[in-house]
Design a protein around this motif. Structure first.
Motif, PDB file in Angstrom:
ATOM      1  N   GLY A  91       0.821  -1.211   0.000  1.00 22.31           N
ATOM      2  CA  GLY A  91       0.000   0.000   0.000  1.00 22.31           C
ATOM      3  C   GLY A  91       0.847   1.249   0.000  1.00 22.31           C
ATOM      4  N   VAL A  92       0.221   2.341  -0.436  1.00 26.79           N
ATOM      5  CA  VAL A  92       0.842   3.667  -0.402  1.00 26.79           C
ATOM      6  C   VAL A  92       2.161   3.657  -1.206  1.00 26.79           C
ATOM      7  CG1 VAL A  92       1.246   5.666   1.095  1.00 26.79           C
ATOM      8  CG2 VAL A  92      -0.130   3.794   1.943  1.00 26.79           C
ATOM      9  N   SER A 143      -2.039   7.615  -3.875  1.00 27.46           N
ATOM     10  CA  SER A 143      -2.599   6.805  -2.792  1.00 27.46           C
ATOM     11  C   SER A 143      -2.271   7.429  -1.441  1.00 27.46           C
ATOM     12  CB  SER A 143      -2.049   5.372  -2.863  1.00 27.46           C
ATOM     13  OG  SER A 143      -2.545   4.605  -1.805  1.00 27.46           O
ATOM     14  N   ARG A 153      -5.094   8.550   1.281  1.00 29.56           N
ATOM     15  CA  ARG A 153      -5.111   7.981   2.637  1.00 29.56           C
ATOM     16  C   ARG A 153      -5.083   9.108   3.669  1.00 29.56           C
ATOM     17  NH1 ARG A 153      -6.952   4.402   0.076  1.00 29.56           N
ATOM     18  NH2 ARG A 153      -5.381   4.381  -1.495  1.00 29.56           N
ATOM     19  N   TYR A 200       0.720   7.668   6.961  1.00 35.29           N
ATOM     20  CA  TYR A 200       0.768   7.392   5.530  1.00 35.29           C
ATOM     21  C   TYR A 200       1.905   8.166   4.877  1.00 35.29           C
ATOM     22  CZ  TYR A 200      -3.604   5.063   6.378  1.00 35.29           C
ATOM     23  OH  TYR A 200      -4.550   4.210   6.860  1.00 35.29           O
ATOM     24  N   GLU A 259       4.577  -0.713   3.277  1.00 36.37           N
ATOM     25  CA  GLU A 259       3.403  -1.341   3.887  1.00 36.37           C
ATOM     26  C   GLU A 259       3.075  -2.587   3.057  1.00 36.37           C
ATOM     27  OE1 GLU A 259      -0.347   0.589   3.138  1.00 36.37           O
ATOM     28  OE2 GLU A 259      -1.374  -0.599   4.662  1.00 36.37           O
ATOM     29  N   PHE A 292       0.471  -6.093   3.416  1.00 33.48           N
ATOM     30  CA  PHE A 292      -0.557  -6.694   4.275  1.00 33.48           C
ATOM     31  C   PHE A 292      -1.158  -7.898   3.583  1.00 33.48           C
ATOM     32  CE2 PHE A 292      -2.436  -3.197   1.833  1.00 33.48           C
ATOM     33  CZ  PHE A 292      -3.596  -3.741   1.314  1.00 33.48           C
ATOM     34  N   GLU A 316      -9.476  -0.869  -6.261  1.00 38.31           N
ATOM     35  CA  GLU A 316      -8.106  -0.381  -6.422  1.00 38.31           C
ATOM     36  C   GLU A 316      -7.441  -1.230  -7.506  1.00 38.31           C
ATOM     37  OE1 GLU A 316      -6.083  -0.096  -2.640  1.00 38.31           O
ATOM     38  OE2 GLU A 316      -7.354   1.558  -2.006  1.00 38.31           O
ATOM     39  N   GLU A 349      -4.613  -2.665  -9.590  1.00 37.75           N
ATOM     40  CA  GLU A 349      -3.191  -2.811  -9.251  1.00 37.75           C
ATOM     41  C   GLU A 349      -2.518  -3.873 -10.115  1.00 37.75           C
ATOM     42  OE1 GLU A 349      -2.681  -3.141  -5.008  1.00 37.75           O
ATOM     43  OE2 GLU A 349      -4.261  -1.648  -4.614  1.00 37.75           O
ATOM     44  N   ASP A 376      -7.872  -4.626  -5.601  1.00 39.51           N
ATOM     45  CA  ASP A 376      -7.809  -4.642  -4.134  1.00 39.51           C
ATOM     46  C   ASP A 376      -9.028  -3.876  -3.622  1.00 39.51           C
ATOM     47  OD1 ASP A 376      -7.095  -4.364  -1.454  1.00 39.51           O
ATOM     48  OD2 ASP A 376      -5.578  -2.821  -1.843  1.00 39.51           O
ATOM     49  N   GLU A 424     -11.223   1.904   6.757  1.00 39.40           N
ATOM     50  CA  GLU A 424      -9.769   2.121   6.824  1.00 39.40           C
ATOM     51  C   GLU A 424      -9.454   3.501   7.413  1.00 39.40           C
ATOM     52  OE1 GLU A 424      -8.230   1.574   2.867  1.00 39.40           O
ATOM     53  OE2 GLU A 424      -6.616   2.990   3.193  1.00 39.40           O
ATOM     54  N   LEU A 451      -7.704  -1.915   9.202  1.00 39.37           N
ATOM     55  CA  LEU A 451      -7.316  -2.235   7.818  1.00 39.37           C
ATOM     56  C   LEU A 451      -7.758  -3.637   7.373  1.00 39.37           C
ATOM     57  CD1 LEU A 451      -5.661  -0.954   5.343  1.00 39.37           C
ATOM     58  CD2 LEU A 451      -3.915  -2.583   6.020  1.00 39.37           C
ATOM     59  N   LYS A 472     -10.243  -4.440   4.061  1.00 40.89           N
ATOM     60  CA  LYS A 472      -9.602  -5.047   2.893  1.00 40.89           C
ATOM     61  C   LYS A 472      -9.929  -6.513   2.666  1.00 40.89           C
ATOM     62  CE  LYS A 472      -6.678  -1.706   1.618  1.00 40.89           C
ATOM     63  NZ  LYS A 472      -6.597  -1.198   0.258  1.00 40.89           N
ATOM     64  N   GLY A 487      -0.193  -2.005  -5.190  1.00 41.84           N
ATOM     65  CA  GLY A 487      -0.675  -0.690  -4.761  1.00 41.84           C
ATOM     66  C   GLY A 487      -1.376   0.052  -5.885  1.00 41.84           C
ATOM     67  N   THR A 488      -2.214   0.995  -5.472  1.00 41.92           N
ATOM     68  CA  THR A 488      -2.999   1.720  -6.476  1.00 41.92           C
ATOM     69  C   THR A 488      -2.465   3.121  -6.717  1.00 41.92           C
ATOM     70  OG1 THR A 488      -5.211   2.363  -7.189  1.00 41.92           O
ATOM     71  CG2 THR A 488      -4.738   2.681  -4.860  1.00 41.92           C
TER      72      THR A 488
HETATM   73  O1  DO4 Z   1      -2.961   1.620   3.936  1.00 38.46           O
HETATM   74  C1  DO4 Z   1      -3.790   1.494   3.122  1.00 38.46           C
HETATM   75  C2  DO4 Z   1      -3.732   0.601   1.954  1.00 38.46           C
HETATM   76  C3  DO4 Z   1      -3.410   1.350   0.711  1.00 38.46           C
HETATM   77  C4  DO4 Z   1      -3.541   0.515  -0.515  1.00 38.46           C
HETATM   78  O2  DO4 Z   1      -4.109  -0.557  -0.543  1.00 38.46           O
HETATM   79  C5  DO4 Z   1      -2.945   1.031  -1.757  1.00 38.46           C
HETATM   80  O3  DO4 Z   1      -2.251   2.057  -1.749  1.00 38.46           O
HETATM   81  O4  DO4 Z   1      -3.156   0.401  -2.785  1.00 38.46           O
END
Ligand code: DO4
Ligand code: MG
Length: 283
Positions: free
Chosen positions: A76-77, A82, A86, A97, A107, A109, A136, A138, A157, A164, A171, A175, A248-249
Motif C-alpha cells: 500500500g501507499v 494513494s 489515505r 501514511y 506497507e 498486508f 483499487e 493494481e 484490491d 480504513e 485495515l 480489505k 498498490g494503487t
Molecule cells: O494503507 C492502506 C492501503 C493502501 C492501498 O491498498 C494502496 O495504496 O493500494
C-alpha cells in the motif's frame, strides 16, 4: 506468452495458453504453478501444447482467476496519489501514511486466501457496513516459492475507505472479506512483459451503462521498485506455494465516489489485458 486457467463446458478445469484470440489447452497440467514454478515456464508450456486439441474461442470457456494455492498479499501507499488519498480519509492517522510512503520498509498486508478471490466476470463484494467502497486497480506480481517474479496479472484490491480511514487498525476489515479481490484474466510471463514506462493502468467504472469514473496511471509513477517489494515480503516469511502480490494503487476516484451494487468495473493493464467484474453484496 500468456497463461490462463479455465473451465470447459464439461466442467473440467484446465490450463491453457492464449494465442491471438484463442486458447490452446496444455496436456497433463492441472495447475498454473506446475508451469510457473519450473525453470523455464515458456519452454515448458510450449512443450505441453495439445496439438490434437482444437483452438478454443474465449466465448466457449469460462476464464477462472489465475491462482492455485497462493496467498494474496498487497502493498500500500506505493504511489503519491494513494498517499494523498489515505491522508484525506484518515485525519487522525494521516502522518503514518506520509511516513510509510517515504520509509525504507513498505506497507505490506495479507489480502486474501484463494477462495476469497474472484476471476474475470465474477462478482466483487462491497461491505454492507461501509458507505465508501472503491476498487483499487493494481499490477499483481506472480511470485515463485524462490521469490522470483515469474509473471504478471491484473488485481483489484477492493477497499472500504471509511473503515480504513476511521482507524488504521481496522485495515484487515476494510480489505479482507469474501470476494474482496479479483485477479485475471491471464498471466503474462515475466520475460514477455512490457517495460514499466509502457505499462499503463486504466480503471473504468460504469453504472447503468454510463461511465461514472475513469482514471489512469503508469507503472513508472510507482515510488518503489517491484523487486524491493518482493524482497520485503519475503523477509522471515516463506511461500511454499508461491505468492501473489498486489503492488498498490495509483488511481483513486474522487472522495465523493462510492461503488454501488451492479456497478461494472474494468481494469486494463497494457501487456496483460482487461479484467471486468460486477459489484455485489454478499449473498
Ligand atoms: O494503507 C492502506 C492501503 C493502501 C492501498 O491498498 C494502496 O495504496 O493500494
Ligand atoms: Mg491497494
Amino acid at each position: 506468452m500468456q497463461l490462463c486457467k479455465l473451465q470447459l463446458e464439461s466442467g473440467e478445469v484446465r490450463v491453457g495458453i492464449v494465442t491471438d484470440d484463442h486458447i490452446r489447452l496444455l496436456n497433463g497440467v492441472w495447475s498454473l504453478s506446475e508451469i510457473l514454478h519450473s525453470n523455464d515456464p515458456g519452454a515448458v508450456a510450449s512443450d505441453l501444447i495439445d496439438e490434437n486439441a482444437q483452438k478454443l474461442p474465449f466465448e466457449d470457456v469460462t476464464l477462472l482467476a489465475p491462482i492455485d494455492e497462493q496467498e494474496v498479499w498487497a502493498a500500500g501507499v506505493t504511489y503519491k496519489r494513494s498517499q494523498e488519498a489515505r491522508e484525506r480519509e484518515s485525519e487522525g492517522a494521516a502522518r503514518f501514511y506520509d511516513l510509510v510512503y517515504s520509509a525504507d520498509r513498505p506497507e505490506v498486508f495479507f489480502k486474501a486466501n484463494p477462495h476469497r478471490v474472484v476471476g474475470p466476470g465474477g462478482r466483487v463484494h462491497i461491505r454492507r457496513d461501509s458507505k465508501w467502497s472503491v476498487p483499487e486497480p493494481e499490477l499483481a506480481l506472480v511470485i515463485s516459492p524462490h521469490l522470483q517474479i515469474v509473471g504478471y496479472t491484473i488485481g483489484n484490491d477492493m477497499s472500504a475507505r471509511d473503515i480504513e480511514g476511521e482507524n488504521p487498525l481496522y485495515l484487515p476489515q476494510a480489505k479482507l472479506h469474501d470476494n474482496c479481490c479479483a485477479l485475471g484474466p491471464v498471466i503474462t510471463l515475466a520475460g514477455d512483459m512490457l517495460p514499466p514506462d509502457r505499462v499503463t493502468i486504466t480503471l473504468t467504472i460504469q453504472r447503468n451503462r454510463g461511465t461514472v469514473f475513469q482514471g489512469s496511471t503508469s507503472l513508472s509513477a510507482m515510488a518503489r521498485p517491484l523487486n524491493d517489494l518482493v524482497s520485503w515480503l519475503g523477509r522471515e516469511t516463506s511461500f511454499p506455494h508461491g505468492v501473489i502480490l498486489l503492488t498498490g494503487t495509483g488511481i483513486v476516484p474522487p472522495d465523493d465516489f462510492s461503488l454501488t451494487v451492479e456497478d461494472h468495473i474494468t481494469i486494463e493493464i497494457a501487456g496483460i489485458g482487461r479484467l471486468t467484474n460486477w459489484v455485489a453484496h454478499r449473498g
